[in-house]
Write a protein that holds these residues in place. Structure first.
Motif, short mmCIF file in Angstrom:
data_model
loop_
_atom_site.label_atom_id
_atom_site.label_comp_id
_atom_site.label_asym_id
_atom_site.label_seq_id
_atom_site.Cartn_x
_atom_site.Cartn_y
_atom_site.Cartn_z
N ALA A 215 2.72 -5.10 3.13
CA ALA A 215 1.61 -3.48 2.85
C ALA A 215 2.67 -2.71 2.95
O ALA A 215 3.58 -2.26 3.76
CB ALA A 215 0.15 -3.37 3.13
N ALA A 216 2.31 -0.95 1.94
CA ALA A 216 3.27 -0.05 1.84
C ALA A 216 2.60 0.28 2.64
O ALA A 216 1.64 0.55 2.95
CB ALA A 216 3.30 0.23 0.20
N ARG A 217 4.13 1.77 3.46
CA ARG A 217 2.79 2.90 4.23
C ARG A 217 2.36 3.76 3.08
O ARG A 217 2.46 3.69 2.27
CB ARG A 217 4.18 3.27 5.08
N VAL A 218 1.67 4.53 4.13
CA VAL A 218 0.35 5.02 3.44
C VAL A 218 0.97 6.61 1.86
O VAL A 218 0.68 6.58 1.14
CB VAL A 218 0.25 6.49 4.21
N GLY A 219 2.78 6.94 2.13
CA GLY A 219 3.58 7.28 1.09
C GLY A 219 3.80 6.78 -0.05
O GLY A 219 4.16 7.43 -0.97
N ASP A 220 3.57 5.34 0.45
CA ASP A 220 4.12 4.43 -1.16
C ASP A 220 3.03 3.53 -1.50
O ASP A 220 2.96 3.10 -2.39
CB ASP A 220 5.28 3.52 -1.15
N TYR A 221 1.73 3.63 -0.63
CA TYR A 221 0.14 2.91 -1.07
C TYR A 221 -0.19 3.09 -2.34
O TYR A 221 0.20 4.50 -3.17
CB TYR A 221 -1.02 3.34 -0.16
N GLY A 240 0.77 11.84 13.58
CA GLY A 240 1.60 13.22 12.45
C GLY A 240 1.96 12.56 10.99
O GLY A 240 2.18 13.33 10.61
N GLY A 241 3.14 12.14 11.21
CA GLY A 241 3.66 11.67 10.46
C GLY A 241 3.13 10.57 9.23
O GLY A 241 2.57 11.13 8.14
N PHE A 242 1.95 9.67 9.81
CA PHE A 242 0.83 9.50 9.22
C PHE A 242 0.15 10.10 8.33
O PHE A 242 -0.12 10.27 6.94
CB PHE A 242 0.48 8.56 9.37
N VAL A 243 -0.59 11.37 9.25
CA VAL A 243 -0.79 12.41 8.38
C VAL A 243 0.13 13.20 7.33
O VAL A 243 -1.18 13.52 5.87
CB VAL A 243 -1.50 13.29 9.18
N ALA A 246 0.43 11.21 3.89
CA ALA A 246 -1.12 11.22 3.36
C ALA A 246 -1.80 12.04 2.31
O ALA A 246 -1.86 12.52 1.62
CB ALA A 246 -1.97 11.05 4.32
N GLN A 247 -1.26 13.54 3.11
CA GLN A 247 -1.59 14.49 2.28
C GLN A 247 -0.64 15.03 1.13
O GLN A 247 -0.88 15.71 0.06
CB GLN A 247 -1.07 15.25 3.38
N ALA A 248 0.96 14.26 1.57
CA ALA A 248 1.70 14.42 0.77
C ALA A 248 1.03 14.07 -0.91
O ALA A 248 2.13 14.17 -2.36
CB ALA A 248 3.41 14.58 0.93
N ARG A 249 0.99 12.38 -0.32
CA ARG A 249 0.81 11.41 -1.44
C ARG A 249 -0.20 11.76 -2.38
O ARG A 249 -0.21 11.38 -4.09
CB ARG A 249 1.14 10.39 -0.72
N LEU A 250 -1.37 12.36 -1.65
CA LEU A 250 -2.48 12.43 -2.75
C LEU A 250 -2.62 14.44 -2.98
O LEU A 250 -3.61 14.35 -3.43
CB LEU A 250 -3.40 11.79 -1.41
N HIS A 251 -1.83 14.73 -2.58
CA HIS A 251 -1.72 16.44 -3.02
C HIS A 251 -2.14 16.55 -4.21
O HIS A 251 -1.51 15.19 -5.19
CB HIS A 251 -0.72 17.19 -2.84
N GLY A 252 -3.24 17.39 -4.71
CA GLY A 252 -3.63 16.92 -6.54
C GLY A 252 -4.14 16.19 -6.70
O GLY A 252 -4.61 16.22 -8.57
N GLN A 253 -4.46 14.33 -6.25
CA GLN A 253 -5.41 13.87 -6.77
C GLN A 253 -6.68 13.89 -6.27
O GLN A 253 -7.14 12.98 -7.41
CB GLN A 253 -4.04 12.33 -6.25
#
Length: 357
Positions: A215-221, A240-243, A246-253
């Motif tokens: 599976a892809a990590r959260v940044g590429d999920y 910390g890196g996961f959080v 996640a914040q960068a990946r879902l920002h604005g979505q």
């Protein structure tokens, strides 16, 4: 002639707290039963079970002084290891009989986690701190929920999901749970059981090192597979890196995003060199490294300041700063105000300091 008013009767009490100090009472009562205290919250270990290949769940029965914990919150556990009283924070699940279940993974170099996961025996007694943390749900959730967990971040999610289960799963909920291998998953059977009871709850396992999944990590999920998330409230917990990812990946979505990290992120351009830190109460002056949290730096010098969560949440390590500049290890912000309070676990010294220690 009217009778004179009678003097008020003196109140007397047979309570032990009027006879001896709290410390003395707790000491002698503890010889009979360690859970007998005047005011201190304590808990006894009553069971331990394997939660995954590298984690164990401990069931604790608290005494009457424990004030409770909301699903998703943390408590500080006081543990005696090698004759020293240490404390760490965990997110418990309250079981049906009022016991607390905490799940611990042994961390390399972690004295408390290794003791709890590998050596703590049924009957051992721990100190309990008051509950803290904002990773909680409203009494009546109204927005769709997206729960993101990695590693030990599943523990507060378990408590939240049990709360939602008891309420009949009032909103649509998706849990995406990252782990390296299937045998590292915690609560897999319980999560599947909740999903079987509620069609509105879906579990998505993201196994990053499983040859059959990858599976892809959260940044590429690919979150698009979950449908429209524009109105969703996201709760993320993990390293910390996961959080951060996640914040960068879902920002604005998504509508809102709430997160907790149990390891601090690594800041770029960390300061180097050393500074002089005066400990006013103990009369010592130490040379401590810049760029390292004050708590870690002081512990490296053999000192043992009070500490708890080590994440900047519980305020156990707060102490007075008389002068000097500190840098927040999570945000990179500087604080130069004199005569303020500083959290030792999430601040490093940027200049010479004077601390009320």
């Amino acid at each position: 002639m009217s009778a004179l008013p009678r003097p008020a009767a003196r109140r007397s009490s047979l309570s032990p707290r009027h006879w001896v100090s709290e410390e003395l009472f707790d000491f002698w009562a503890g010889r009979v039963n360690p859970l007998w205290t005047q005011r201190r919250a304590r808990a006894r270990l009553v069971a331990r079970d394997a939660a995954s290949a590298d984690a164990v769940t401990l069931v604790l029965r608290p005494n009457r002084h424990f004030r409770g914990v909301a699903p998703g919150q943390h408590i500080t556990l006081g543990v005696e290891v090698d004759g020293r009283r240490l404390s760490r924070s965990y997110s418990p699940t309250v079981l049906d009989d009022g016991s607390l279940a905490i799940t611990v993974k042994a961390v390399a170099g972690g004295k408390v986690s290794q003791h709890l996961a590998q050596h703590a025996q049924v009957g051992e007694v721990f100190e309990l701190g008051e509950a803290f943390g904002e990773m909680t749900l409203p009494a009546v959730p109204s927005a769709r929920l997206l729960l993101l967990a990695a590693g030990s971040g599943i523990t507060p999610m378990r408590a939240l999901l049990r709360q939602l289960d008891s309420a009949g799963m009032p909103v649509q909920v998706d849990l995406v749970y990252w782990a390296q291998q299937r045998d590292a998953l915690c609560f897999a059977e319980e999560l599947a059981s909740i999903a079987a009871r509620h069609p509105g709850f879906q579990v998505h396992l993201a196994l990053t090192r499983d040859p059959a999944a990858r599976a892809a990590r959260v940044g590429d999920y690919d979150f698009s597979a979950l449908g429209d998330l524009s109105g969703a409230h996201v709760m993320a917990c993990g390293p910390g890196g996961f959080v951060d990812a996640a914040q960068a990946r879902l920002h604005g979505q998504v509508a809102t995003l709430q997160s907790e990290a149990f390891t601090p992120p690594v800041l770029p351009d960390v300061e180097t060199g050393t500074v002089q830190v005066e400990l006013r109460r103990s009369g010592r002056t130490l040379e401590l490294p810049r760029g390292t949290s004050l708590l870690q730096a002081l512990e490296a010098e053999g000192l043992r300041p009070a500490s708890g969560c080590r994440m900047g949440i519980c305020n156990t390590c707060v102490c007075g700063k008389a002068s000097g500049v500190t840098r927040h290890t999570l945000t990179g912000e500087y604080a130069a105000e004199p005569a303020t309070q500083v959290k030792l676990c999430v601040n490093s010294a940027s200049t010479d300091l004077i601390l009320e220690l």
